[in-house]
Design an enzyme around this catalytic site. Structure first.
Site, PDB file in Angstrom:
ATOM      1  CB  SER A 198      -3.075  15.809  18.842  1.00 36.32           C
ATOM      2  OG  SER A 198      -2.200  15.923  17.742  1.00 36.32           O
ATOM      3  CG  ASP A 199       3.007  14.762  21.656  1.00 32.86           C
ATOM      4  OD1 ASP A 199       2.793  15.545  22.609  1.00 32.86           O
ATOM      5  OD2 ASP A 199       4.157  14.472  21.271  1.00 32.86           O
ATOM      6  CB  THR A 200       3.445  18.108  17.160  1.00 38.29           C
ATOM      7  OG1 THR A 200       2.086  18.137  16.717  1.00 38.29           O
ATOM      8  CG2 THR A 200       4.354  18.492  16.002  1.00 38.29           C
TER       9      THR A 200
END
Length: 199
Positions: free
Chosen positions: A73-75
């Site tokens: 995941s990445d934000t």
């Protein structure tokens, strides 16, 4: 005390304690397998394409470390089309908060899960409205140590909650993982959730 057996159902390709806690909140135990990838945006790359690419790369890298399904995941925090990363120092953090102060910005979180169903992915956008933040608040917030490892220089689940007027979208996505969408991906990969006994 060490466990006699590993009950993890998912490999988390991240050292983020926030993502681990979010997954635990929906009943998913994880094996933590941090991966190291280049997080530099490509020239002209849109924010949604950027976070999706990184999530996919993390899941792919984690797949080489575990036999379990792997979540990456990445934000990214985006203001005026500019991706705000993690601040490197006090001045950088202050500049980010000044840019966000009194305005609406977007937080994009992508999730990719590699497993029996192949590579599944989703990207969620949440609009965050910040109130105007005074200079003395910006300075005081830096002293707490909270901004240093946070995209955009703030943590909505922490002390910066008092700066947030409202959000439009997923709160958990701003923290680091959109739980509704993540649960759907995990179910498609056969990863058990808290309600597995109810199905």
């Amino acid at each position: 005390m060490s466990k006699l057996f590993n009950t993890a159902a998912l490999c988390l390709a991240s050292a983020s304690p926030r993502r681990r806690e979010l997954l635990a909140s929906i009943g998913v135990e994880v094996e933590v397998c941090p991966v190291d990838i280049d997080e530099t945006p490509n020239g002209g790359e849109r924010a949604d394409a950027y976070v999706t690419r990184l999530a996919r790369q993390k899941a792919s890298a984690g797949a080489g470390l575990s036999s379990l399904p792997v979540l990456g995941s990445d934000t990214a925090v985006v203001c005026d089309g500019v991706i705000l990363g993690k601040p490197g120092d006090k001045q950088h953090a202050a500049a980010m908060l000044r840019a966000l102060s009194g305005r609406t910005h977007q937080v994009l979180t992508a999730v990719a899960v590699s497993g029996p169903a192949g590579m599944l992915e989703v990207c969620v956008t949440t609009r965050v409205v910040m109130r105007t933040i005074a200079e003395h608040e910006i300075a005081a917030y830096w002293v707490t140590g909270e901004p240093l490892d946070k995209a955009g220089g703030y943590a909505i689940q922490g002390l910066a909650a008092i700066f947030i007027e409202r959000i439009e979208g997923s709160h958990s996505a701003v923290v680091g993982l959109p739980l509704f969408e993540t649960a759907r991906l995990l179910s498609r990969q056969g990863v058990p959730l808290w309600n597995r006994a109810c199905r």
